[in-house]
Design a protein around this motif. Structure first.
Motif, PDB file in Angstrom:
ATOM      1  N   PRO A   1      29.123  38.513 -34.360  1.00  0.00           N
ATOM      2  CA  PRO A   1      27.413  38.236 -34.572  1.00  0.00           C
ATOM      3  C   PRO A   1      26.808  37.729 -36.008  1.00  0.00           C
ATOM      4  O   PRO A   1      26.322  36.949 -36.459  1.00  0.00           O
ATOM      5  CB  PRO A   1      26.829  39.329 -33.662  1.00  0.00           C
ATOM      6  CG  PRO A   1      27.786  40.127 -34.020  1.00  0.00           C
ATOM      7  CD  PRO A   1      28.917  40.169 -33.683  1.00  0.00           C
TER       8      PRO A   1
ATOM      9  N   VAL B   1      29.126  40.925 -23.244  1.00  0.00           N
ATOM     10  CA  VAL B   1      29.503  41.931 -24.117  1.00  0.00           C
ATOM     11  C   VAL B   1      28.738  42.926 -24.350  1.00  0.00           C
ATOM     12  O   VAL B   1      29.369  44.510 -24.696  1.00  0.00           O
ATOM     13  CB  VAL B   1      28.760  40.908 -24.897  1.00  0.00           C
ATOM     14  CG1 VAL B   1      28.158  42.163 -26.326  1.00  0.00           C
ATOM     15  CG2 VAL B   1      29.349  39.651 -25.811  1.00  0.00           C
ATOM     16  N   VAL B   2      27.774  43.478 -23.379  1.00  0.00           N
ATOM     17  CA  VAL B   2      27.200  44.626 -23.324  1.00  0.00           C
ATOM     18  C   VAL B   2      28.156  45.741 -22.816  1.00  0.00           C
ATOM     19  O   VAL B   2      28.694  46.921 -22.590  1.00  0.00           O
ATOM     20  CB  VAL B   2      25.947  44.103 -22.236  1.00  0.00           C
ATOM     21  CG1 VAL B   2      25.547  45.807 -22.046  1.00  0.00           C
ATOM     22  CG2 VAL B   2      24.363  43.944 -23.462  1.00  0.00           C
TER      23      VAL B   2
ATOM     24  N   LEU C   1      31.450  46.595 -24.985  1.00  0.00           N
ATOM     25  CA  LEU C   1      30.469  47.652 -25.854  1.00  0.00           C
ATOM     26  C   LEU C   1      30.678  49.150 -25.217  1.00  0.00           C
ATOM     27  O   LEU C   1      30.818  49.700 -25.908  1.00  0.00           O
ATOM     28  CB  LEU C   1      29.026  47.048 -26.363  1.00  0.00           C
ATOM     29  CG  LEU C   1      29.226  46.015 -27.482  1.00  0.00           C
ATOM     30  CD1 LEU C   1      27.577  45.714 -28.055  1.00  0.00           C
ATOM     31  CD2 LEU C   1      29.620  45.834 -28.461  1.00  0.00           C
TER      32      LEU C   1
ATOM     33  N   ARG D   1      23.004  48.239 -25.050  1.00  0.00           N
ATOM     34  CA  ARG D   1      22.538  46.533 -24.907  1.00  0.00           C
ATOM     35  C   ARG D   1      21.383  46.422 -26.294  1.00  0.00           C
ATOM     36  O   ARG D   1      20.662  45.728 -27.031  1.00  0.00           O
ATOM     37  CB  ARG D   1      21.232  46.972 -24.316  1.00  0.00           C
ATOM     38  CG  ARG D   1      20.409  45.564 -23.834  1.00  0.00           C
ATOM     39  CD  ARG D   1      19.890  45.012 -22.660  1.00  0.00           C
ATOM     40  NE  ARG D   1      19.125  43.542 -21.894  1.00  0.00           N
ATOM     41  CZ  ARG D   1      18.341  43.294 -23.244  1.00  0.00           C
ATOM     42  NH1 ARG D   1      18.160  43.982 -24.207  1.00  0.00           N
ATOM     43  NH2 ARG D   1      17.982  41.865 -22.677  1.00  0.00           N
TER      44      ARG D   1
ATOM     45  N   GLU E   1      23.166  46.328 -29.944  1.00  0.00           N
ATOM     46  CA  GLU E   1      23.317  44.279 -29.945  1.00  0.00           C
ATOM     47  C   GLU E   1      21.296  44.185 -30.067  1.00  0.00           C
ATOM     48  O   GLU E   1      21.582  42.686 -30.998  1.00  0.00           O
ATOM     49  CB  GLU E   1      23.092  43.707 -28.119  1.00  0.00           C
ATOM     50  CG  GLU E   1      24.317  43.357 -28.116  1.00  0.00           C
ATOM     51  CD  GLU E   1      25.707  42.474 -28.732  1.00  0.00           C
ATOM     52  OE1 GLU E   1      24.921  41.293 -27.977  1.00  0.00           O
ATOM     53  OE2 GLU E   1      25.665  42.509 -29.889  1.00  0.00           O
ATOM     54  N   GLU E   2      20.475  44.168 -29.777  1.00  0.00           N
ATOM     55  CA  GLU E   2      19.575  44.355 -30.001  1.00  0.00           C
ATOM     56  C   GLU E   2      19.095  44.354 -31.160  1.00  0.00           C
ATOM     57  O   GLU E   2      18.360  43.712 -32.220  1.00  0.00           O
ATOM     58  CB  GLU E   2      18.633  44.883 -29.475  1.00  0.00           C
ATOM     59  CG  GLU E   2      17.747  45.035 -27.749  1.00  0.00           C
ATOM     60  CD  GLU E   2      17.347  43.285 -27.491  1.00  0.00           C
ATOM     61  OE1 GLU E   2      17.179  42.908 -28.469  1.00  0.00           O
ATOM     62  OE2 GLU E   2      17.333  43.076 -26.142  1.00  0.00           O
TER      63      GLU E   2
ATOM     64  N   ALA F   1      20.348  40.894 -32.334  1.00  0.00           N
ATOM     65  CA  ALA F   1      19.823  39.931 -32.535  1.00  0.00           C
ATOM     66  C   ALA F   1      18.308  39.560 -33.062  1.00  0.00           C
ATOM     67  O   ALA F   1      17.774  38.919 -32.979  1.00  0.00           O
ATOM     68  CB  ALA F   1      19.439  40.512 -30.972  1.00  0.00           C
TER      69      ALA F   1
ATOM     70  N   TYR G   1      19.877  33.968 -29.900  1.00  0.00           N
ATOM     71  CA  TYR G   1      20.952  34.792 -29.973  1.00  0.00           C
ATOM     72  C   TYR G   1      19.712  35.887 -28.077  1.00  0.00           C
ATOM     73  O   TYR G   1      19.004  36.062 -28.170  1.00  0.00           O
ATOM     74  CB  TYR G   1      20.086  35.747 -30.600  1.00  0.00           C
ATOM     75  CG  TYR G   1      21.559  37.637 -30.604  1.00  0.00           C
ATOM     76  CD1 TYR G   1      22.748  37.148 -32.147  1.00  0.00           C
ATOM     77  CD2 TYR G   1      21.789  37.910 -29.672  1.00  0.00           C
ATOM     78  CE1 TYR G   1      23.576  37.539 -31.562  1.00  0.00           C
ATOM     79  CE2 TYR G   1      22.475  38.838 -29.956  1.00  0.00           C
ATOM     80  CZ  TYR G   1      23.757  38.190 -30.896  1.00  0.00           C
ATOM     81  OH  TYR G   1      24.748  39.887 -31.004  1.00  0.00           O
TER      82      TYR G   1
ATOM     83  N   ILE H   1      21.291  38.338 -25.017  1.00  0.00           N
ATOM     84  CA  ILE H   1      22.466  39.439 -24.905  1.00  0.00           C
ATOM     85  C   ILE H   1      23.002  39.885 -23.973  1.00  0.00           C
ATOM     86  O   ILE H   1      24.521  39.604 -23.394  1.00  0.00           O
ATOM     87  CB  ILE H   1      21.204  40.892 -25.474  1.00  0.00           C
ATOM     88  CG1 ILE H   1      20.893  40.779 -26.499  1.00  0.00           C
ATOM     89  CG2 ILE H   1      22.186  42.008 -24.316  1.00  0.00           C
ATOM     90  CD1 ILE H   1      19.999  41.929 -27.364  1.00  0.00           C
TER      91      ILE H   1
ATOM     92  N   HIS I   1      32.524  37.294 -24.225  1.00  0.00           N
ATOM     93  CA  HIS I   1      33.634  38.128 -25.331  1.00  0.00           C
ATOM     94  C   HIS I   1      35.133  38.441 -25.252  1.00  0.00           C
ATOM     95  O   HIS I   1      35.157  37.880 -23.518  1.00  0.00           O
ATOM     96  CB  HIS I   1      33.356  39.510 -25.252  1.00  0.00           C
ATOM     97  CG  HIS I   1      34.553  39.645 -26.530  1.00  0.00           C
ATOM     98  ND1 HIS I   1      34.143  39.373 -27.954  1.00  0.00           N
ATOM     99  CD2 HIS I   1      35.983  40.778 -26.611  1.00  0.00           C
ATOM    100  CE1 HIS I   1      34.926  40.228 -28.613  1.00  0.00           C
ATOM    101  NE2 HIS I   1      36.243  40.689 -27.699  1.00  0.00           N
TER     102      HIS I   1
ATOM    103  N   HIS J   1      29.267  48.304 -33.782  1.00  0.00           N
ATOM    104  CA  HIS J   1      30.191  46.919 -32.608  1.00  0.00           C
ATOM    105  C   HIS J   1      31.061  46.411 -32.550  1.00  0.00           C
ATOM    106  O   HIS J   1      30.941  45.708 -33.336  1.00  0.00           O
ATOM    107  CB  HIS J   1      28.308  47.344 -31.588  1.00  0.00           C
ATOM    108  CG  HIS J   1      27.699  45.678 -31.938  1.00  0.00           C
ATOM    109  ND1 HIS J   1      27.553  46.152 -32.358  1.00  0.00           N
ATOM    110  CD2 HIS J   1      27.771  45.192 -30.985  1.00  0.00           C
ATOM    111  CE1 HIS J   1      26.656  44.809 -33.046  1.00  0.00           C
ATOM    112  NE2 HIS J   1      27.151  43.893 -31.631  1.00  0.00           N
TER     113      HIS J   1
END
Length: 245
Positions: free
Chosen positions: A12, A55-56, A59, A71, A74-75, A78, A88, A90, A95, A244
């Motif tokens: 990312p 992805v979530v 992770l 999550r 990821e935020e 993002a 972006y 989530i 992946h 992450h």
């Protein structure tokens, strides 16, 4: 002047860093004299071609976090992406191995369509409901980028096509001391680590143009983040960051 950028579609901060670099380049007086070349770097080189996961979920499992905590990680990324005007998503993003994407990017480079394919692949992976780990999606992206469909299919069918080029890029990254991406090399004398602010890239370009010798810009900057084999940093207000993948 040539700028080489080692990056990975699964990273990312490479997605964000590309947008920031392009803003920095736009503010550079000699931007029309800069050649930009993207080089291969796999964050997960040992991953099997058919091994994909959300992805979530990945992770959460990798770092022993709850799905809610993953999550939230990821935020954080993002938020940085959206501040650059990038889409972006989530939930629903997957992946997997990026080796085939890199091979196809080398074909695109040979045909003068590398930047077009890279932009489409980033957008598909991070902003759209399209998995870049599905062969048919890669074919569609290649055609959208202006590549010949039959030639793109031939590359994906032949596991050896451009494989040596990908591995050569990765060996060179290791020789240059790059342990994470994005990693920018300007005129083979200047190094910039991570997704720096646009003004840092402008400064680096100006210094490279002037020919002043420096070692590396931004390695210790708290404003930049990068992805490595152990994960991707999420910047906080303080000097520390979570990681992450």
């Amino acid at each position: 002047m040539r700028v080489e950028i080692w990056s990975d579609i699964a990273c990312p901060w490479c997605y964000v860093g590309k947008a920031r670099f392009e803003k920095g380049l736009a503010a550079f007086a000699h931007r029309d004299d800069v050649e930009v070349v993207y080089r291969s770097f796999e964050l997960d080189p040992g991953r099997a071609k058919d091994d994909t996961a959300l992805v979530v979920d990945m992770l959460a499992e990798k770092y022993g976090r709850t799905r809610e905590e993953a999550r939230a990680m990821e935020e954080g990324v993002a938020s940085n992406a959206r501040s650059e005007g990038l889409g972006y998503r989530i939930e629903g993003r997957d992946h997997g191995s990026t080796f085939d994407i890199h091979r196809l990017l080398h074909l695109a480079k040979a045909r003068g369509r590398q930047d077009e394919l890279l932009n489409l692949a980033y957008r598909a992976n991070f902003a759209e409901e399209r998995s870049v780990f599905a062969p048919e999606t890669l074919i569609d992206l290649a055609v959208e980028a202006g590549l010949d469909e039959a030639e793109a299919r031939a590359v994906l069918t032949d596991a050896d096509a451009y494989a040596d080029d990908v591995r050569a890029d990765e060996r060179e990254a290791a020789e240059l001391g790059a342990t994470g991406v994005p990693f920018f090399v300007l005129d083979r004398r200047y190094g910039v680590s991570g997704g720096q602010p646009a003004e840092v890239f402008t400064q680096a370009l100006e210094q490279a143009w002037q020919g002043r010798v420096i070692t590396e810009i931004g390695r210790d900057s708290g404003d930049a983040a990068a992805c490595g084999p152990d994960g991707c940093e999420v910047p906080h207000a303080g000097p520390h960051a979570d990681a992450h993948a």
